[in-house]
Design an enzyme around this catalytic site. Structure first.
Site, PDB file in Angstrom:
ATOM      1  N   VAL A  50      38.391  35.602  31.864  1.00 47.70           N
ATOM      2  CA  VAL A  50      37.413  36.668  31.687  1.00 47.70           C
ATOM      3  C   VAL A  50      38.053  38.039  31.892  1.00 47.70           C
ATOM      4  CG1 VAL A  50      36.689  36.647  34.125  1.00 47.70           C
ATOM      5  CG2 VAL A  50      35.066  37.384  32.367  1.00 47.70           C
ATOM      6  N   LYS A  51      39.166  38.096  32.601  1.00 46.35           N
ATOM      7  CA  LYS A  51      39.814  39.368  32.903  1.00 46.35           C
ATOM      8  C   LYS A  51      40.442  40.020  31.674  1.00 46.35           C
ATOM      9  CE  LYS A  51      38.886  39.382  37.312  1.00 46.35           C
ATOM     10  NZ  LYS A  51      37.988  40.379  37.920  1.00 46.35           N
ATOM     11  N   ASP A  52      40.573  39.274  30.585  1.00 46.57           N
ATOM     12  CA  ASP A  52      41.063  39.884  29.347  1.00 46.57           C
ATOM     13  C   ASP A  52      40.192  41.058  28.940  1.00 46.57           C
ATOM     14  OD1 ASP A  52      42.844  37.789  29.389  1.00 46.57           O
ATOM     15  OD2 ASP A  52      42.462  37.155  27.329  1.00 46.57           O
TER      16      ASP A  52
END
Length: 338
Positions: A50-52
């Site tokens: 999700v950090k993308d």
């Protein structure tokens, strides 16, 4: 038999390939509790988490403001996934990356950071009040590095804005009026804040519930307005003992606390029953979502976030030796742990 799908749209570059991840229904879990639990499959982003999304918006925002220029260096303190995303995207735009991470994170994430070419600085895990905490170390490195951008994912509003503009609307488009609750944990607070605001603007009746591991202050902050903590957790990248600028913008109706044993039990249940190999934060999110779902009328729909894949935790969450050493060997083959 599955029907053929139309070919995906052409992504002009790596940045454009981030987002629009599928929302996956968990059929066995949903059938068992009589409510539908769906997970936003963020582990399918190019960088595997999700950090993308946060990394993409932080980099693009810095480029637009002229704070990150050709040949520059991105500096960040991270539990791993944000650093992985920043290093990956930094490579695509010609930036170097210096990543500071505490020494209590999985070896798989450290190895991946180095494979991506990041300059990894491992520091002893320390509380935020300690000047040697990885956050403060990263800030100091950025201050003395020419052409550096301190990403500051915890307080950089581009983080939450990315989820407000993309993740939240994507969940709404997939579920619409059928969505009854959104449940997710928080580390920087960007995902929970951005998604909760986006969903509440579209339908105020949607319940937004924070999932929190032991050792974090966010449960007590939402329940009682304090920063008290209880216990500790082996979870990575979630839970925090302060209120970040990103989390300040969150809209939370309630909070639930999930212990490590429940997190581990759910991780192994999801592999065994749903075929999903996920990280601890995703497993904690699903456990919390199921608990919240059980408080809602039968047939309700609850969405959560499948933050990253379990391949980054094989030496911990899925290692019999590590689980035994930490007293976390799974004990259940059904959902009685919920």
């Amino acid at each position: 038999m599955s029907q053929a799908k139309s070919p995906p749209a052409l992504a002009p570059d790596l940045f454009a390939a981030i987002g629009n991840t599928p929302l996956i229904r968990l059929p066995k879990l949903s059938a068992a509790i009589g409510r539908t639990v769906v997970g936003k499959a963020e582990f399918l982003n190019p960088g595997g988490s999700v950090k993308d999304r946060a990394a993409k918006f932080i980099i693009e925002d810095a480029e637009e403001q002229g704070r990150l220029r050709a040949g520059g260096t991105i500096v960040e303190g991270t539990a791993g996934n944000t650093g992985i995303a920043l290093a990956m995207l930094g490579n695509a735009h010609g930036y170097k990356a210096i990543i500071v991470t505490p020494d209590d994170q999985s070896v798989e994430k450290i190895d991946l950071l180095r494979t991506l070419g990041a300059d990894v600085r491992i520091v002893p895990a320390a509380p935020f009040t300690n000047p040697e905490n990885y956050y403060h170390v990263a800030r100091r490195i950025a201050e003395v590095t020419p052409g550096a951008l301190w990403a500051d994912q915890f307080n950089n509003p581009a983080n939450a804005r990315g989820h407000y503009l993309t993740t939240g609307p994507e969940i709404w488009e997939a579920c619409g009026e059928e969505l009854d609750a959104f449940v997710a944990s928080a580390g920087t607070g960007g995902t929970f804040a951005g998604v909760s605001r986006a969903l509440k603007e579209r339908r105020s009746q949607i319940r937004t519930v924070l999932a929190d591991p032991l050792g974090s202050s966010l449960f007590c902050y939402i329940k009682e307005g304090t920063l008290d903590t209880l216990g500790d957790s082996v979870s990575e990248g979630i839970g925090i003992k302060r209120i970040t600028e990103n989390f300040r913008t969150a809209v939370a109706d309630d909070a639930v606390r999930v212990d490590d044993q429940t997190m581990v039990e759910m991780a192994h249940y999801l592999v065994r029953e749903e075929g999903l190999l996920l990280g601890g934060s995703a497993a904690l999110n699903v456990a919390a979502a199921a608990r919240v779902a059980r408080t809602l009328p039968p047939g309700s729909t609850v969405a959560t976030v499948l933050c990253d894949g379990g391949g980054r935790y094989l030496s911990r969450l899925y290692s019999p030796g590590w689980l035994s050493e930490n007293g976390l060997v799974p004990q259940h083959h059904d959902l009685t742990f919920l």
